[in-house]
Design a protein around this motif. Sequence first.
Motif, PDB file in Angstrom:
ATOM      1  N   ASP A  11     -14.762 -32.290 -59.010  1.00  0.00           N
ATOM      2  CA  ASP A  11     -14.668 -31.196 -60.066  1.00  0.00           C
ATOM      3  C   ASP A  11     -13.421 -30.804 -60.363  1.00  0.00           C
ATOM      4  O   ASP A  11     -12.873 -30.102 -59.588  1.00  0.00           O
ATOM      5  N   LEU A  12     -12.664 -31.295 -61.271  1.00  0.00           N
ATOM      6  CA  LEU A  12     -11.230 -30.727 -61.661  1.00  0.00           C
ATOM      7  C   LEU A  12     -11.307 -29.806 -62.675  1.00  0.00           C
ATOM      8  O   LEU A  12     -11.653 -30.349 -63.868  1.00  0.00           O
ATOM      9  N   ARG A  13     -10.736 -28.788 -62.715  1.00  0.00           N
ATOM     10  CA  ARG A  13     -10.845 -27.846 -63.748  1.00  0.00           C
ATOM     11  C   ARG A  13      -9.341 -27.086 -63.810  1.00  0.00           C
ATOM     12  O   ARG A  13      -8.439 -27.611 -63.080  1.00  0.00           O
ATOM     13  N   ALA A  14      -9.081 -26.138 -64.533  1.00  0.00           N
ATOM     14  CA  ALA A  14      -7.918 -25.709 -64.953  1.00  0.00           C
ATOM     15  C   ALA A  14      -7.004 -25.233 -63.643  1.00  0.00           C
ATOM     16  O   ALA A  14      -5.970 -25.220 -63.618  1.00  0.00           O
ATOM     17  N   GLY A  15      -7.759 -24.653 -62.591  1.00  0.00           N
ATOM     18  CA  GLY A  15      -7.079 -24.311 -61.369  1.00  0.00           C
ATOM     19  C   GLY A  15      -6.474 -25.448 -60.408  1.00  0.00           C
ATOM     20  O   GLY A  15      -5.558 -25.059 -59.817  1.00  0.00           O
ATOM     21  N   ALA A  16      -6.923 -26.586 -60.826  1.00  0.00           N
ATOM     22  CA  ALA A  16      -6.342 -27.615 -60.024  1.00  0.00           C
ATOM     23  C   ALA A  16      -5.199 -28.359 -61.062  1.00  0.00           C
ATOM     24  O   ALA A  16      -4.450 -29.294 -60.369  1.00  0.00           O
ATOM     25  N   ALA A  17      -5.064 -28.022 -62.078  1.00  0.00           N
ATOM     26  CA  ALA A  17      -4.078 -28.441 -63.054  1.00  0.00           C
ATOM     27  C   ALA A  17      -2.682 -28.482 -62.558  1.00  0.00           C
ATOM     28  O   ALA A  17      -1.925 -29.556 -62.481  1.00  0.00           O
ATOM     29  N   GLY A  18      -2.314 -27.333 -61.766  1.00  0.00           N
ATOM     30  CA  GLY A  18      -0.889 -27.241 -61.321  1.00  0.00           C
ATOM     31  C   GLY A  18      -0.556 -28.300 -60.176  1.00  0.00           C
ATOM     32  O   GLY A  18       0.257 -28.732 -60.198  1.00  0.00           O
ATOM     33  N   THR A  19      -1.602 -28.256 -59.343  1.00  0.00           N
ATOM     34  CA  THR A  19      -1.282 -29.232 -58.137  1.00  0.00           C
ATOM     35  C   THR A  19      -1.456 -30.584 -58.750  1.00  0.00           C
ATOM     36  O   THR A  19      -0.604 -31.365 -57.939  1.00  0.00           O
ATOM     37  N   LEU A  20      -2.420 -30.996 -59.724  1.00  0.00           N
ATOM     38  CA  LEU A  20      -2.284 -32.302 -60.112  1.00  0.00           C
ATOM     39  C   LEU A  20      -0.846 -32.669 -60.883  1.00  0.00           C
ATOM     40  O   LEU A  20      -0.548 -33.961 -60.649  1.00  0.00           O
ATOM     41  N   ARG A  21      -0.514 -31.838 -61.589  1.00  0.00           N
ATOM     42  CA  ARG A  21       0.765 -32.092 -62.374  1.00  0.00           C
ATOM     43  C   ARG A  21       1.852 -32.425 -60.972  1.00  0.00           C
ATOM     44  O   ARG A  21       2.338 -33.240 -61.275  1.00  0.00           O
ATOM     45  N   ASP A  22       1.932 -31.412 -60.279  1.00  0.00           N
ATOM     46  CA  ASP A  22       2.853 -31.749 -59.044  1.00  0.00           C
ATOM     47  C   ASP A  22       2.807 -32.926 -58.429  1.00  0.00           C
ATOM     48  O   ASP A  22       3.726 -33.846 -58.012  1.00  0.00           O
ATOM     49  N   ASP A  23       1.468 -33.351 -58.002  1.00  0.00           N
ATOM     50  CA  ASP A  23       1.285 -34.682 -57.556  1.00  0.00           C
ATOM     51  C   ASP A  23       1.427 -35.877 -58.284  1.00  0.00           C
ATOM     52  O   ASP A  23       1.953 -36.740 -57.530  1.00  0.00           O
ATOM     53  N   LEU A  24       1.215 -35.914 -59.558  1.00  0.00           N
ATOM     54  CA  LEU A  24       1.731 -36.951 -60.559  1.00  0.00           C
ATOM     55  C   LEU A  24       3.093 -37.004 -60.507  1.00  0.00           C
ATOM     56  O   LEU A  24       3.648 -38.246 -60.379  1.00  0.00           O
ATOM     57  N   VAL A  25       3.745 -36.218 -60.743  1.00  0.00           N
ATOM     58  CA  VAL A  25       5.353 -36.228 -60.961  1.00  0.00           C
ATOM     59  C   VAL A  25       5.815 -36.525 -59.554  1.00  0.00           C
ATOM     60  O   VAL A  25       6.742 -37.330 -59.511  1.00  0.00           O
ATOM     61  N   ALA A  26       5.413 -35.957 -58.304  1.00  0.00           N
ATOM     62  CA  ALA A  26       5.952 -36.579 -57.209  1.00  0.00           C
ATOM     63  C   ALA A  26       5.673 -38.105 -57.059  1.00  0.00           C
ATOM     64  O   ALA A  26       6.572 -38.889 -56.630  1.00  0.00           O
ATOM     65  N   ALA A  27       4.459 -38.513 -57.301  1.00  0.00           N
ATOM     66  CA  ALA A  27       4.212 -39.972 -57.270  1.00  0.00           C
ATOM     67  C   ALA A  27       4.843 -40.870 -57.951  1.00  0.00           C
ATOM     68  O   ALA A  27       5.477 -41.884 -57.887  1.00  0.00           O
ATOM     69  N   LEU A  28       5.495 -40.423 -59.335  1.00  0.00           N
ATOM     70  CA  LEU A  28       6.175 -40.925 -60.474  1.00  0.00           C
ATOM     71  C   LEU A  28       7.625 -41.280 -59.814  1.00  0.00           C
ATOM     72  O   LEU A  28       8.299 -42.036 -60.256  1.00  0.00           O
ATOM     73  N   THR A  29       8.105 -40.097 -59.344  1.00  0.00           N
ATOM     74  CA  THR A  29       9.377 -40.081 -58.790  1.00  0.00           C
ATOM     75  C   THR A  29       9.558 -41.300 -57.559  1.00  0.00           C
ATOM     76  O   THR A  29      10.745 -41.813 -57.535  1.00  0.00           O
ATOM     77  N   LYS A  30       8.511 -41.714 -57.140  1.00  0.00           N
ATOM     78  CA  LYS A  30       8.330 -42.900 -56.109  1.00  0.00           C
ATOM     79  C   LYS A  30       8.292 -44.149 -56.701  1.00  0.00           C
ATOM     80  O   LYS A  30       8.752 -45.481 -56.069  1.00  0.00           O
ATOM     81  N   GLY A  31       7.541 -44.416 -57.940  1.00  0.00           N
ATOM     82  CA  GLY A  31       7.401 -45.652 -58.721  1.00  0.00           C
ATOM     83  C   GLY A  31       6.319 -45.590 -59.757  1.00  0.00           C
ATOM     84  O   GLY A  31       5.992 -44.370 -59.953  1.00  0.00           O
ATOM     85  N   ASP A  32       5.718 -46.640 -59.946  1.00  0.00           N
ATOM     86  CA  ASP A  32       4.701 -46.729 -61.178  1.00  0.00           C
ATOM     87  C   ASP A  32       3.609 -46.088 -60.547  1.00  0.00           C
ATOM     88  O   ASP A  32       3.253 -46.401 -59.121  1.00  0.00           O
ATOM     89  N   LEU A  33       2.429 -45.920 -61.076  1.00  0.00           N
ATOM     90  CA  LEU A  33       1.237 -45.151 -60.777  1.00  0.00           C
ATOM     91  C   LEU A  33       0.155 -45.505 -61.552  1.00  0.00           C
ATOM     92  O   LEU A  33       0.303 -45.769 -62.765  1.00  0.00           O
ATOM     93  N   ARG A  34      -1.018 -45.621 -61.002  1.00  0.00           N
ATOM     94  CA  ARG A  34      -2.239 -46.019 -61.430  1.00  0.00           C
ATOM     95  C   ARG A  34      -3.099 -44.829 -60.885  1.00  0.00           C
ATOM     96  O   ARG A  34      -3.424 -44.720 -59.508  1.00  0.00           O
ATOM     97  N   VAL A  35      -3.917 -44.020 -61.798  1.00  0.00           N
ATOM     98  CA  VAL A  35      -4.664 -43.041 -61.672  1.00  0.00           C
ATOM     99  C   VAL A  35      -5.982 -43.704 -62.033  1.00  0.00           C
ATOM    100  O   VAL A  35      -6.222 -44.131 -62.968  1.00  0.00           O
ATOM    101  N   LYS A  36      -6.930 -43.437 -60.940  1.00  0.00           N
ATOM    102  CA  LYS A  36      -8.368 -43.993 -61.029  1.00  0.00           C
ATOM    103  C   LYS A  36      -9.285 -42.568 -61.186  1.00  0.00           C
ATOM    104  O   LYS A  36      -9.166 -41.736 -60.601  1.00  0.00           O
ATOM    105  N   THR A  37     -10.081 -42.612 -62.313  1.00  0.00           N
ATOM    106  CA  THR A  37     -10.800 -41.379 -62.553  1.00  0.00           C
ATOM    107  C   THR A  37     -12.315 -41.767 -62.348  1.00  0.00           C
ATOM    108  O   THR A  37     -13.175 -40.769 -62.749  1.00  0.00           O
TER     109      THR A  37
END
Length: 90
Positions: A11-37
């Motif tokens: 369950d991902l809601r608004a409270g998790a948005a900041g952490t998700l944003r940071d995780d995605l940016v960190a992963a993208l700085t390392k290379g290409d990314l595939r997000v599985k939903t």
Amino acid sequence: MAIKSKDLSGDLRAGAAGTLRDDLVAALTKGDLRVKTAGLTAVDSAIVQVLVSARATAAQMDRKLQIDLPKDGVLAALLDRLAIDPAQLA
């Protein structure tokens, strides 16, 4: 360079948005990314906003971001309710 994967689940809601944003940016700085939903059980519009923004961030960083969008998944259902074209995440 191999594409890295990030699995979103639960369950991902608004409270998790900041952490998700940071995780995605960190992963993208390392290379290409595939997000599985497929593992998501609930999601809200704040998470959709983070994913759409991540697409723009990836483009700015000259990275590829693939977001899996199962047709029967909760993310696809929310996009439909919000009248958002799934191509914005594809």
